[in-house]
Design an enzyme around this catalytic site. Structure first.
Site, mmCIF file in Angstrom:
data_model
loop_
_atom_site.group_PDB
_atom_site.id
_atom_site.type_symbol
_atom_site.label_atom_id
_atom_site.label_comp_id
_atom_site.label_asym_id
_atom_site.label_seq_id
_atom_site.Cartn_x
_atom_site.Cartn_y
_atom_site.Cartn_z
ATOM 1 N N HIS A 262 -6.935 -3.215 9.686
ATOM 2 C CA HIS A 262 -8.139 -4.232 8.919
ATOM 3 C C HIS A 262 -9.049 -4.430 9.758
ATOM 4 O O HIS A 262 -8.742 -5.495 10.782
ATOM 5 C CB HIS A 262 -7.131 -5.457 7.849
ATOM 6 C CG HIS A 262 -6.544 -5.573 7.027
ATOM 7 N ND1 HIS A 262 -5.793 -5.789 6.537
ATOM 8 C CD2 HIS A 262 -6.384 -4.180 6.015
ATOM 9 C CE1 HIS A 262 -5.582 -6.321 5.016
ATOM 10 N NE2 HIS A 262 -5.578 -4.378 4.940
ATOM 11 N N HIS B 226 -2.266 1.587 8.618
ATOM 12 C CA HIS B 226 -3.768 1.234 7.872
ATOM 13 C C HIS B 226 -3.302 0.035 8.456
ATOM 14 O O HIS B 226 -2.680 -0.797 8.048
ATOM 15 C CB HIS B 226 -3.607 1.262 6.640
ATOM 16 C CG HIS B 226 -4.153 0.430 5.895
ATOM 17 N ND1 HIS B 226 -5.405 0.731 5.694
ATOM 18 C CD2 HIS B 226 -3.656 -1.033 5.148
ATOM 19 C CE1 HIS B 226 -5.720 -0.455 4.862
ATOM 20 N NE2 HIS B 226 -5.092 -1.654 4.545
ATOM 21 N N GLU C 127 0.775 -1.366 -0.218
ATOM 22 C CA GLU C 127 -0.337 -0.019 0.356
ATOM 23 C C GLU C 127 0.702 1.434 0.419
ATOM 24 O O GLU C 127 0.284 2.242 0.494
ATOM 25 C CB GLU C 127 -1.027 0.095 1.292
ATOM 26 C CG GLU C 127 -1.988 -1.176 1.117
ATOM 27 C CD GLU C 127 -2.798 -1.052 0.126
ATOM 28 O OE1 GLU C 127 -3.066 -0.134 -1.490
ATOM 29 O OE2 GLU C 127 -4.033 -2.078 0.321
ATOM 30 N N TYR D 192 -6.762 21.008 22.575
ATOM 31 C CA TYR D 192 -6.190 19.614 23.254
ATOM 32 C C TYR D 192 -5.217 19.342 23.757
ATOM 33 O O TYR D 192 -4.500 19.125 22.236
ATOM 34 C CB TYR D 192 -7.007 18.172 23.539
ATOM 35 C CG TYR D 192 -6.635 17.452 24.240
ATOM 36 C CD1 TYR D 192 -7.488 16.991 25.077
ATOM 37 C CD2 TYR D 192 -5.863 16.448 23.454
ATOM 38 C CE1 TYR D 192 -6.837 16.286 26.401
ATOM 39 C CE2 TYR D 192 -5.570 15.348 24.666
ATOM 40 C CZ TYR D 192 -6.343 15.342 25.821
ATOM 41 O OH TYR D 192 -5.840 14.420 26.470
ATOM 42 N N TYR E 255 -19.197 10.886 20.029
ATOM 43 C CA TYR E 255 -17.803 11.921 20.175
ATOM 44 C C TYR E 255 -16.556 11.726 19.154
ATOM 45 O O TYR E 255 -15.889 12.136 18.878
ATOM 46 C CB TYR E 255 -18.005 12.671 21.692
ATOM 47 C CG TYR E 255 -16.765 12.144 22.096
ATOM 48 C CD1 TYR E 255 -17.349 11.506 23.651
ATOM 49 C CD2 TYR E 255 -15.585 13.339 22.281
ATOM 50 C CE1 TYR E 255 -16.345 11.552 24.341
ATOM 51 C CE2 TYR E 255 -15.112 12.943 23.022
ATOM 52 C CZ TYR E 255 -15.312 11.967 24.329
ATOM 53 O OH TYR E 255 -14.311 11.817 25.173
ATOM 54 N N HIS F 210 -12.264 -3.357 2.806
ATOM 55 C CA HIS F 210 -11.054 -3.643 3.019
ATOM 56 C C HIS F 210 -10.803 -3.078 4.285
ATOM 57 O O HIS F 210 -10.182 -4.247 5.467
ATOM 58 C CB HIS F 210 -10.220 -2.862 2.038
ATOM 59 C CG HIS F 210 -8.552 -2.927 1.611
ATOM 60 N ND1 HIS F 210 -7.973 -2.114 0.953
ATOM 61 C CD2 HIS F 210 -7.950 -3.020 3.333
ATOM 62 C CE1 HIS F 210 -6.647 -2.286 1.399
ATOM 63 N NE2 HIS F 210 -6.471 -2.576 2.167
HETATM 64 ZN ZN ZN Z 1 -5.333 -3.366 4.142
#
Ligand code: ZN
Length: 213
Positions: free
Chosen positions: A97, A95, A76, A210, A116, A157
């Site tokens: 899953h 990233h 990716e 924050y 929130y 995905h």
């Molecule tokens: Zn992936």
């Protein structure tokens, strides 16, 4: 070894992906950009997070050319680089899953602000349309969906999260997985009450200040 500290951070947070239940095996990927050098450290493709050594972490330039590291960059890499090119304030991409975010992504739903903490991503978590993993089409869809947001669900995905630092990008991924789980659970027994635009605006303005006092 170039980018040694960044490589160590990529390994540390890769292990946290597994220990926090955000991914399994070698799924998901993490990168960290050093903007001054124009170099990105990214998890190598297909290596177990607990086996990765700093020497295996791939280092690429912003065109995607590998300049160091023995591992192959994650499949990716394309959307990581596309996000860095599109978002000057972003220096880390996570990233996953993770199961609940991925469940909503497989329904092709967005995640509305029932909780929130969706504010870690923005006023909602948008959905990027499905494209085959690792393709330029997916990279373009991710960049487009994420304009104005720090996270997106990738249809059928998983999840992508970005921030200025790796701990913060990781926190976005973690909080959005929590919010996705809560939304899923609430949907299973009733109809969750979604926060309105004014309520989310108040949350987002508090999040902006924050930690800055
Ligand atoms: Zn992936």
């Amino acid at each position: 070894m170039r980018m040694l500290n960044q490589r160590k951070l990529v390994i540390e947070f890769g292990r946290k992906l597994v220990s926090c239940g955000l991914t399994t095996g070698s799924g998901g990927n993490i990168s960290l950009l050093e903007r001054k050098q124009g170099l990105v450290a990214i998890t190598p493709s297909g290596v177990d997070y607990f086996e990765i050594t700093p020497g295996q972490v791939a280092v690429v330039d912003l065109s995607g050319k590998q300049v160091d590291g023995s591992g192959l960059p994650s499949s990716e890499l394309g959307f990581h680089l596309a996000l860095y090119a599109d978002r000057p304030e972003v220096n880390a991409v996570v990233h996953t899953h993770s199961p609940y975010a991925t469940t909503l992504a497989c329904l092709n739903w967005e995640l509305p602000p029932a909780h929130y903490l969706v504010g870690f991503a923005g006023s909602k978590v948008p959905l990027a349309p499905y494209h085959t993993y690792g393709t330029p089409e997916l990279a373009r869809a991710v960049v487009k969906a994420m304009r104005g947001y720090n996270a997106a669900l990738l249809a059928n995905h998983g999840l992508v999260a970005v921030e200025g630092t790796l701990p913060r990008a990781f926190a976005v991924a973690e909080e959005i997985e929590f919010a996705a789980r809560v939304y899923y659970q609430a949907k299973a027994v009733g109809e969750p009450k979604i926060l309105n635009a004014k309520q989310m605006k108040a949350v987002l303005s508090k999040f902006q200040t924050y930690g800055q006092q």
